[in-house]
Design a protein around this motif. Structure first.
Motif, short mmCIF file in Angstrom:
data_model
loop_
_atom_site.label_atom_id
_atom_site.label_comp_id
_atom_site.label_asym_id
_atom_site.label_seq_id
_atom_site.Cartn_x
_atom_site.Cartn_y
_atom_site.Cartn_z
N ARG A 444 17.67 -13.77 -4.85
CA ARG A 444 17.77 -14.93 -5.62
C ARG A 444 18.38 -15.96 -4.62
NH1 ARG A 444 19.39 -11.30 -10.02
NH2 ARG A 444 21.47 -11.59 -9.32
N LEU A 445 19.16 -15.75 -3.68
CA LEU A 445 19.65 -16.62 -2.77
C LEU A 445 18.80 -17.37 -1.98
CD1 LEU A 445 22.09 -18.02 -1.80
CD2 LEU A 445 22.30 -16.27 -0.10
N PHE A 446 17.68 -16.54 -1.55
CA PHE A 446 16.49 -16.84 -0.72
C PHE A 446 15.61 -17.90 -1.56
CE2 PHE A 446 16.96 -12.92 1.89
CZ PHE A 446 17.57 -13.61 2.91
N GLN A 447 15.36 -17.57 -2.75
CA GLN A 447 14.67 -18.33 -3.74
C GLN A 447 15.11 -19.72 -3.96
OE1 GLN A 447 11.69 -17.09 -4.86
NE2 GLN A 447 11.21 -18.76 -6.15
N LYS A 448 16.50 -19.62 -4.16
CA LYS A 448 17.26 -20.95 -4.29
C LYS A 448 17.25 -21.93 -2.90
CE LYS A 448 21.84 -22.75 -5.44
NZ LYS A 448 23.37 -22.41 -5.80
N ASN A 449 17.10 -21.26 -2.10
CA ASN A 449 17.16 -22.26 -0.78
C ASN A 449 15.59 -22.15 -0.11
OD1 ASN A 449 19.98 -22.51 0.72
ND2 ASN A 449 20.03 -20.82 -0.50
#
Length: 929
Positions: A444-449
């Motif tokens: 989810r963090l990768f998706q956000k960034n």
């Protein structure tokens, strides 16, 4: 310039639904319900302004007074409301009348979902023709028929009959930055359902159906300018207009990543695709070559759509293809390594300094190379140090970081470090966090960034392959060769064989055309070997000396003339493969053998091919080259893309070996080298055992000359040089055959080609009134730097008058659009002067053809220090001449009312001026050409 002419189609304020219904099984019911944003038929008290379309919706159906709670009208005139977009769901027989009704009420855009047109046969074709005639009469453009419809989720427009489960926007599809354009409505629904479960959103979903009117090219042209679209996904079964398609595709690919899923790779599936859409389907390798030349990426599976889209949406500058893999597990690292080698992605070789630095921060038992195995107990700090060192490695262009959730692993902490490093890195980084629940937060963090992330090494490497392919294809996109070569002059015509000065001469185009016209006048289409070689010679391609003989004694005299040893070949328009008919004798070394071979060949061919017409026997010098490689160079006509250049292994086993690569003309040396490099035989052209490398300059020159033939001779439908023998001394065509036919009448220059050559004929020298020497030429992609500097050097006043606002710098998108143009539908001429060994742009003019194909909009600007030298007048003279030659009838532009100098300049060129209908600050100037 005005807004795009398809804006009302994709950004309507008011929509009318013809055939809106209460019937549960009717398409009109589903479409109207989707526009309302409801999951089922509402009560009359519910409002149509809920979570559906943000504009106004008008149901049209004479059977109802109310539909799904909304007031319904019998026709558009009764509604009395201005409509931007009509959605038509009624039976095919009613569509022409509805389009007529829309045209009379000023509607200029429609989506026709109705089926029953060309896909059902002759009656349907007649109905489709009627619809087109009415639409063109009222300048109404439409999508379809026989389509799913269109979606624009950001404005709640779901004009489809797709039934989806509700999500948080109420119409079944999330807003996003991907545009999906598909010929198959069924595939649209499958992709939408697939994407919904992965929370992927779309800027547009466009089902084209059979594309009777608006096709891929125009849709792509709109999506280029659509600020909500960052990437484009295309599903293609076949094409109606290859030139329009490639124009739109190349324009889009210059600005945004484009991923194409093209089906029908085999003959059986191609036939199925053609029957589905009625579009043309050509050879798959030709289609692939066209996509590569357009700078796009081709996917082969639906899931690859999103793999490619995710990695290309990073918008990271790629400088090379070397991949470094960092992992905390040896097995996944090896899997990634295998996948990279399978896809011919080179692994970076870490330099000595990188290895030394890694030894200082990694355990002693690390892998000591690429893949960089950090060992299973790798901490976030170890990942951070290794990543920093590998990013600095000069031999590494891209990084793949793999993590497996082992006992001491902290997936989220490592992900946070990756995100920090990613934002400061100029190199592409892709991550592969393997597993499920333990890595969920990290993903989810990768998706956000905005970091491309995958769950398996193989898919991550596949994503890299798309990134690298896009990088390589973008280089092909930037090539703008002329009809002959990249300079449009003879200076690039390298020597082939024999006298180098002779072989730099211009091709004898008039002679070649006269030969073809005389053959066609005789009713002949297949050229003899000698006639084929004469045409090759007209284009300065060296050929083996040959003489046609009709008796043993003539053969003897010919052999003495060309010199022993000689080759005898049967000459017959009915025999293509001479060897199979016994029509070739090699290595004849003396006079007695010539007559014996002549008689023997005539007897054998007569027995094997008694029905064939025999013209005689060709006596040809025997090309004996110990270091020679036999190659094949050809030109064929693809039903979609027109002339195509082919290259590969030659000789009598060419069909068995099957080593062929193809490219669309025009070619330059960069494209020729790329074509050669795609074959297996290219390895044999290098030093091999005892043989030296071949003369690559001579081989490239032959391919450039064949490209020139493809550009200049639309009558040539098929040509093959086999073998072309190449060694360290040069190249020579030993055998050749051609087939010709009439070219389409009244065709514009290079209209037979899918890609318009660089218009080198417009390059000219000119001297200003003050004596300044200038070169005026069509713009090229590599002019981006001088174009940017030109705009930067304009005064604030000049920039304001040209762009009508305070533009300080050309943004990258506008710069690409200004310099990477398609010469078939626009033209830009720049004037440059030489300054300290470099070109400096001092003026530019351009036109873009309008959708009516008969008029164009223009703009012109001259550097402040060059004004009043006559340059602006000369640029406009050339631009007007170019527009006339293109067959355009009107040229128009928009000028600020306060720009008195430009208005006076336009009047001196014969333009008239009138007020803009919507903006009192602007004057519209116009000239009939």
């Amino acid at each position: 310039m005005n807004g795009h002419y398809l804006t009302k189609l994709f950004e309507p304020k008011t929509v009318a639904v013809f055939g809106a219904s209460e019937s549960p099984d009717a398409v009109g019911m589903l479409v109207f319900r989707n526009l309302l944003g409801r999951s089922d038929v509402p009560t009359p008290s519910e409002s149509s302004t809920g979570q559906g379309f943000k504009g106004r919706i008008i149901p049209i159906n004479p059977k109802y007074e109310r539909v799904q709670g909304e007031r319904c009208y019998p026709n558009l005139k009764e509604a009395g409301i201005a409509v931007d977009l009509a959605i038509i769901t009624t039976p095919a027989a009613t569509v022409a009348d509805i389009v007529e009704q829309c045209g009379r009420q000023g509607v200029h855009a429609a989506v026709i979902l109705s089926s029953g047109f060309r896909e059902v046969g002759r009656h349907g074709e007649q109905l489709e023709k009627q619809v087109l005639e009415v639409a063109r009469r009222y300048d109404l453009r439409f999508i379809g028929p026989n389509c799913l419809g269109i979606m624009r989720p950001a404005i709640g427009l779901n004009a489809t009959f797709y039934q989806a489960e509700d999500d948080n926007d109420g119409n079944g599809t999330l807003p996003g930055d991907l545009a999906l354009v598909s010929q198959s409505g069924a595939l649209c629904t499958a992709i939408l359902d697939w994407a919904s479960g992965r929370e992927l959103g779309f800027s547009s979903v466009i089902s084209t159906g059979i594309s009777a009117d608006v096709d891929f090219g125009e849709i792509l042209d709109y999506l280029v300018l659509d600020s909500t679209t960052h990437s484009v996904l295309l599903y293609i079964e076949g094409l109606h207009d290859a030139r329009s398609f490639l124009c739109g595709l190349r324009a889009a690919a210059r600005m945004k990543p484009v991923i194409v899923l093209k089906v029908g790779r085999y003959q059986t599936s191609s036939a199925a695709a053609m029957s589905h859409t009625g579009a043309l389907v050509g050879a798959d390798d030709v289609f692939n070559a066209a996509l590569e030349r357009a700078g796009v990426v081709r996917a082969h599976e639906v899931s690859d759509f999103f793999v490619a889209a995710q990695v290309l949406s990073m918008h990271r500058k790629v400088s090379g293809d070397r991949l470094c893999i960092i992992t905390n597990g040896g097995g996944p690292g090896v899997m990634a390594c295998d996948a990279a080698l399978d896809r011919q992605l080179p692994l970076s070789k870490l330099d000595a300094q990188t290895i030394t630095q890694l030894n200082g921060v990694l355990p002693a038992n690390w892998s000591q190379g690429n893949p960089v195995d950090l060992i299973g107990d790798a901490t976030p700090e170890r990942y951070a140090k290794a990543l920093e060192i590998c990013l600095a490695d000069a031999g590494t262009d891209n990084l793949l970081i793999i993590l497996t959730p082992q006992a001491m692993t902290r997936p989220l902490a490592v992900a946070q470090i990756i995100c920090e490093k990613y934002n400061n890195s100029g190199k592409p980084i892709i991550v592969c966090w393997m597993g499920d629940r333990q890595v969920e937060q990290a993903r989810r963090l990768f998706q956000k960034n905005g970091i491309a992330h995958f769950s398996t090494p193989e898919v991550a490497v596949k994503a890299f392959s798309y990134l690298i392919r896009h990088f390589r294809n973008q280089k092909l996109l930037l090539q703008t060769p002329g009809a002959f070569n990249e300079t449009g002059t003879v200076s690039d015509k390298a020597p082939l064989e024999g006298d180098p000065v002779e072989n730099k001469r211009e091709a004898d185009l008039d002679g070649a055309r006269l030969i073809i016209e005389s053959l066609l006048a005789e009713g002949r289409h297949h050229l003899s070997e000698l006639e084929s070689k004469v045409l090759l010679r007209a284009f300065q391609i060296p050929v083996a000396q040959a003489i046609l003989t009709r008796s043993p004694n003539e053969a003897l005299i010919a052999a003495e003339s060309v010199g022993f040893p000689v080759v005898l070949k049967i000459s017959s328009p009915d025999i293509i493969h001479k060897t199979d008919a016994g029509g070739v004798r090699l290595g004849i070394a003396n006079a007695m053998a010539v007559r014996a071979a002549y008689n023997d060949m005539m007897r054998e061919v007569g027995q094997r091919r008694a029905e064939a017409k025999i013209d005689g026997i060709v006596v040809e010098q025997m090309i004996t080259r110990g270091n020679g490689r036999e190659l094949m160079v050809g030109m064929l006509q693809d039903p979609v893309f027109g002339p195509v250049i082919s290259f590969g292994y030659g000789g009598t086993t060419v069909e068995v070996v099957g080593d062929r690569a193809v490219a669309l003309p025009p070619l330059n040396r960069f494209l020729v080298r790329d074509l050669i490099g795609k074959t297996r035989v290219h390895k044999l052209l290098q030093p091999f055992r005892h043989m030296p490398p071949v003369n690559m300059v001579a081989l490239e020159a032959v391919l450039l000359r064949v490209s020139e033939m493809a550009c200049e001779l639309p009558w040539v439908k098929e040509m093959e040089i086999n073998p072309l023998i190449v060694d360290e001394r040069g190249a020579v065509a030993v055998d050749a055959r051609m087939r010709v036919d009439y070219a389409p009448t009244a065709q514009r220059p290079y209209g037979h080609m899918a890609i318009h050559p660089y218009p080198a004929h417009l390059v000219t020298r000119w001297q200003a009134h003050d004596g300044t020497d200038m070169l005026i030429r069509p713009i090229r992609p590599e002019d981006a730097g001088i174009e940017q500097q030109f705009v930067r050097n304009l005064s604030d006043r000049s920039r304001y008058l040209r762009f009508m606002h305070g533009l300080g710098e050309l943004p990258p998108e506008m710069l690409a659009r200004f310099t990477q143009i398609d010469y078939d539908r626009e033209m830009a001429l720049i004037a440059v002067v030489e300054r300290e060994g470099h070109e400096k742009e001092v003026g530019v003019c351009r036109y873009a053809i309008n959708p009516d194909k008969t008029s164009c909009e223009f703009a012109v600007v001259v550097a402040d220090e060059i004004q009043h030298t006559g340059l602006g007048y000369r640029l406009m003279e050339m631009l007007i001449q170019s527009a006339r030659a293109r067959g355009l009838e009107r040229m128009m532009g928009e000028v600020l009312r306060e720009n008195k100098d430009m208005l006076e300049f336009a009047r001196s060129l014969g333009f008239s001026a009138h007020d803009h209908p919507e903006d009192r600050l602007i004057k519209v100037i116009e000239k009939h050409l």
